[in-house]
Design an enzyme around this catalytic site. Structure first.
Site, PDB file in Angstrom:
ATOM      1  N   CYS A   1       0.663  -1.119   0.031  1.00  9.30           N
ATOM      2  CA  CYS A   1       0.044  -0.052   0.048  1.00  9.30           C
ATOM      3  C   CYS A   1       0.686   1.246  -0.030  1.00  9.30           C
ATOM      4  CB  CYS A   1      -0.868   0.037   1.300  1.00  9.30           C
ATOM      5  SG  CYS A   1      -2.063   1.458   1.340  1.00  9.30           S
TER       6      CYS A   1
ATOM      7  N   CYS B   1      -1.110   6.029   7.260  1.00  7.58           N
ATOM      8  CA  CYS B   1      -2.561   5.613   7.503  1.00  7.58           C
ATOM      9  C   CYS B   1      -2.508   5.256   8.976  1.00  7.58           C
ATOM     10  CB  CYS B   1      -2.949   4.808   6.600  1.00  7.58           C
ATOM     11  SG  CYS B   1      -4.463   3.946   6.934  1.00  7.58           S
TER      12      CYS B   1
ATOM     13  N   CYS C   1      -3.353  -0.300   8.917  1.00  8.22           N
ATOM     14  CA  CYS C   1      -2.551  -1.680   9.108  1.00  8.22           C
ATOM     15  C   CYS C   1      -1.250  -1.339   9.794  1.00  8.22           C
ATOM     16  CB  CYS C   1      -2.283  -2.015   7.692  1.00  8.22           C
ATOM     17  SG  CYS C   1      -3.922  -2.580   6.591  1.00  8.22           S
TER      18      CYS C   1
ATOM     19  N   CYS D   1      -8.358   1.463  -1.003  1.00 10.01           N
ATOM     20  CA  CYS D   1      -7.821   1.072   0.555  1.00 10.01           C
ATOM     21  C   CYS D   1      -7.498  -0.266   0.167  1.00 10.01           C
ATOM     22  CB  CYS D   1      -8.391   1.172   1.458  1.00 10.01           C
ATOM     23  SG  CYS D   1      -8.089   0.272   3.168  1.00 10.01           S
TER      24      CYS D   1
ATOM     25  N   GLN E   1     -19.866  -8.896  11.542  1.00  9.29           N
ATOM     26  CA  GLN E   1     -18.429  -8.888  11.083  1.00  9.29           C
ATOM     27  C   GLN E   1     -17.936  -8.509  10.118  1.00  9.29           C
ATOM     28  OE1 GLN E   1     -16.238 -10.229  13.433  1.00  9.29           O
ATOM     29  NE2 GLN E   1     -17.307 -11.605  14.819  1.00  9.29           N
TER      30      GLN E   1
ATOM     31  N   TYR F   1     -23.727 -12.943  24.275  1.00  6.49           N
ATOM     32  CA  TYR F   1     -23.297 -11.762  23.264  1.00  6.49           C
ATOM     33  C   TYR F   1     -23.388 -12.053  21.972  1.00  6.49           C
ATOM     34  CZ  TYR F   1     -20.437 -11.508  27.728  1.00  6.49           C
ATOM     35  OH  TYR F   1     -19.856 -11.449  29.126  1.00  6.49           O
TER      36      TYR F   1
ATOM     37  N   GLU G   1     -28.397 -10.614  24.343  1.00  5.06           N
ATOM     38  CA  GLU G   1     -27.451  -9.518  23.942  1.00  5.06           C
ATOM     39  C   GLU G   1     -28.004  -8.392  24.722  1.00  5.06           C
ATOM     40  OE1 GLU G   1     -25.068  -8.501  21.590  1.00  5.06           O
ATOM     41  OE2 GLU G   1     -25.610  -6.483  22.107  1.00  5.06           O
TER      42      GLU G   1
ATOM     43  N   ASP H   1     -19.130 -15.121  23.064  1.00  8.40           N
ATOM     44  CA  ASP H   1     -18.533 -13.977  21.956  1.00  8.40           C
ATOM     45  C   ASP H   1     -18.375 -12.720  22.621  1.00  8.40           C
ATOM     46  OD1 ASP H   1     -17.459 -12.867  19.883  1.00  8.40           O
ATOM     47  OD2 ASP H   1     -19.055 -13.327  18.413  1.00  8.40           O
TER      48      ASP H   1
ATOM     49  N   CYS I   1     -12.005 -11.901  20.532  1.00  9.92           N
ATOM     50  CA  CYS I   1     -11.062 -11.018  19.810  1.00  9.92           C
ATOM     51  C   CYS I   1     -10.217 -10.268  20.630  1.00  9.92           C
ATOM     52  CB  CYS I   1     -12.323  -9.810  19.425  1.00  9.92           C
ATOM     53  SG  CYS I   1     -12.918  -8.992  20.443  1.00  9.92           S
TER      54      CYS I   1
HETATM   55  N1  SAH Z   1     -21.750 -12.731  18.281  1.00  5.77           N
HETATM   56  C1  SAH Z   1     -21.788 -11.746  17.683  1.00  5.77           C
HETATM   57  C2  SAH Z   1     -21.591 -10.541  18.238  1.00  5.77           C
HETATM   58  C3  SAH Z   1     -20.253 -10.421  18.950  1.00  5.77           C
HETATM   59  S1  SAH Z   1     -19.732  -8.940  19.462  1.00  5.77           S
HETATM   60  C4  SAH Z   1     -21.257 -11.813  15.939  1.00  5.77           C
HETATM   61  O1  SAH Z   1     -20.478 -12.529  15.968  1.00  5.77           O
HETATM   62  O2  SAH Z   1     -21.698 -11.112  15.428  1.00  5.77           O
HETATM   63  C5  SAH Z   1     -20.087  -8.830  21.079  1.00  5.77           C
HETATM   64  C6  SAH Z   1     -21.478  -8.458  21.358  1.00  5.77           C
HETATM   65  O3  SAH Z   1     -21.631  -8.428  22.704  1.00  5.77           O
HETATM   66  C7  SAH Z   1     -22.030  -6.772  20.736  1.00  5.77           C
HETATM   67  O4  SAH Z   1     -23.107  -7.158  20.224  1.00  5.77           O
HETATM   68  C8  SAH Z   1     -22.223  -6.300  22.284  1.00  5.77           C
HETATM   69  O5  SAH Z   1     -23.400  -5.428  21.998  1.00  5.77           O
HETATM   70  C9  SAH Z   1     -22.614  -7.349  23.105  1.00  5.77           C
HETATM   71  N2  SAH Z   1     -22.572  -7.002  24.549  1.00  5.77           N
HETATM   72  C10 SAH Z   1     -21.712  -6.280  25.190  1.00  5.77           C
HETATM   73  N3  SAH Z   1     -21.565  -6.213  26.601  1.00  5.77           N
HETATM   74  C11 SAH Z   1     -22.719  -7.242  26.796  1.00  5.77           C
HETATM   75  C12 SAH Z   1     -23.155  -7.742  27.961  1.00  5.77           C
HETATM   76  N4  SAH Z   1     -22.737  -7.536  29.351  1.00  5.77           N
HETATM   77  N5  SAH Z   1     -24.441  -8.712  27.789  1.00  5.77           N
HETATM   78  C13 SAH Z   1     -24.607  -9.078  26.684  1.00  5.77           C
HETATM   79  N6  SAH Z   1     -24.107  -8.749  25.594  1.00  5.77           N
HETATM   80  C14 SAH Z   1     -23.196  -7.634  25.669  1.00  5.77           C
END
Ligand code: SAH
Length: 460
Positions: A78, A84, A87, A167, A291, A320, A341, A389, A416
């Protein structure tokens, strides 16, 4: 101010050999055991550096002259890589990046999680065949230069916006649409937002692209609701860009670095665009979490599904769950899925997505996972598999405690952030679980981010 005791001094030059990379991708060299972090340096490289800052416990240096190059060094493709900052690893071969990510996960699991990495299987990072043009979402700040508009990125460590046509990690469609929208706005004399004066109109342009459906959403983030030449701009966009299915306006009237405001209105077309991951179709709205690398998302979710080892008889919790992506993926192979969520709009999307796919064995609840799941358990419910997650900060302790009380046969942890993953794995290990597999997945090539799917089983 107390003087910092260090074997290196600010503004002095040193010749060093790099041993490692920090998790931000800087090279690490040591002088008498004292670490110096230097951007754009790789392990095994020798270089002359200048120390520019000495802190307690570490120093920051600048690369002056590379004396010996790593075999893994490449020319960053790039042209704006160094300006930037989006990356951090383009100067490292892709193979080198995948290796770095695996090693980093292993180190953190050992250091923070106290896991025996000789027994835990940390697999080689699953990378992309073509690790470019993967992002399905562009979010660019808009500014002004000599009467025209610029749209691109903030120069590293500054608030100057640099114009960008391409990009290399974006889907090309996103760049094309940003350019076209910028040109249309320019033609109608639409002014960019001015941070200092809190005047002007256009703050950000966001574009979302459905990789499978090829549908496009354009989002204008503006200071006020009024919109000069609104109808002309919309007509031009729809005439020039037939794949645009949705034009949305988000209003952010605050003096802030936060991109979005609270109010979002559809200006034209649909409220959603659609995309598919595997066989599951998703409606994506302007503000919902989705994502950014759809190709690797499929890899990630398939791994989560594999680690859940479902036979069709299981009750599964997806904590989550966002817009229900993993939940709906799992529901295809489970007896039922319960997704939790915190964002109410995401749960509305999750329910709509279940309906859209004719999935009837998935239920969703709004609330904090650490509150909703303990209550659900107290009411006499049980889960065979729990998938979590969480965001970067990891799982709440109360949720981990409930998992340990509930004792599902398997826990699948999608993370993550290896640091908080390691911390939480230690809690689960001490509570009777065994970490069996850890699979790093490269969701963000050329950046230092790494995503992992981990399988834990009840150890009794
Ligand atoms: N599993 C989904 C989202 C993961 S991102 C996917 O793969 O698309 C993490 C998510 O957790 C977000 O949507 C965020 O809003 C939520 N989150 C954050 N804190 C939380 C909590 N205390 N209880 C429930 N959800 C929560």
């Amino acid at each position: 101010m107390a003087k910092i005791q260090a074997p290196v001094m600010k503004n002095e030059y040193y010749e060093v050999t790099f041993e490692d990379l920090t998790h931000e991708g800087a090279g690490v060299a040591k002088v008498e055991g004292f670490p110096i972090f230097v951007e754009n340096a790789l392990p095994d490289e020798r270089a002359k550096i200048k120390v520019i800052k000495v802190n307690k416990g570490f120093a920051i240096g600048r690369l002056i002259e590379l004396q010996e190059q790593s075999e893994k060094r490449i020319d960053a493709p790039c042209p704006i890589y160094s300006q930037c900052g989006g990356c951090q690893l383009q100067h490292l071969s892709y193979e080198g990046q995948l290796d770095f990510k695996r090693k980093q996960v292993e180190q953190v699991l050992a250091r923070i999680g106290k896991l025996d990495v000789n027994k835990v299987n940390v697999h080689p990072t699953l990378g992309m065949e073509n690790p470019w043009n993967y992002r399905n979402k562009a979010q660019v700040p808009v500014g002004e230069r000599e009467g025209g508009l610029v749209a691109g990125f903030y120069q590293k460590r500054s608030h100057d916006i640099i114009d960008m046509e391409r990009c290399l990690i974006q889907q090309a469609e996103n760049d094309d649409v940003v350019q076209a929208v910028k040109t249309i706005c320019e033609r109608y004399g639409i002014r960019a937002y001015n941070e200092e004066k809190h005047k002007g109109w256009l703050r950000h342009i966001m574009v979302r692209y459905g990789l499978v459906t090829k549908e496009i959403m354009v989002v204008f983030v503006t200071r006020t609701a009024d919109f000069p030449h609104k109808n002309e701009v919309i007509t031009e966009i729809t005439n020039q860009l037939p794949q645009v299915k949705s034009i949305v306006q988000n209003i952010n009237n605050k003096k802030t670095n936060v991109i979005f405001g609270d109010e979002t209105n559809v200006l034209w077309g649909e409220e959603y665009i659609y995309d598919k991951i595997g066989d599951v179709k998703f409606a994506i709205s302007a503000r919902s979490f989705y994502q950014v690398n759809p190709e690797q998302t499929k890899v990630l979710y398939e791994k989560a599904l594999e680690y859940a080892e479902l036979t069709g008889e299981e009750s599964v919790i997806d904590a989550y769950c966002g817009i229900g992506t993993i939940s709906l993926f799992l529901a295809q192979k489970a007896k039922n899925v319960f997704g939790v969520e915190i964002v109410p709009e995401a749960i509305e999307d999750a329910k709509r997505n279940a309906e859209l796919n004719g999935i009837a064995n998935a239920e969703f609840a709004v609330g904090e996972a650490e509150v909703v799941i303990p209550e659900w358990y107290k009411q006499g419910n049980q889960a065979d598999v729990i998938v979590v997650d969480p965001p970067r900060k990891g799982c709440d302790e109360a949720l981990l405690k409930t998992i340990l009380d509930m004792k599902p046969k398997k826990v699948v942890y999608v993370s993550c952030n290896p640091g908080t993953l390691a911390r939480d794995l230690q809690v689960l290990e001490l509570g009777g679980y065994k970490t069996v597999e850890v699979q790093p997945v490269d969701m963000f090539p050329h950046t230092t981010h790494v995503e992992c799917v981990t399988q834990l089983v009840l150890n009794m």
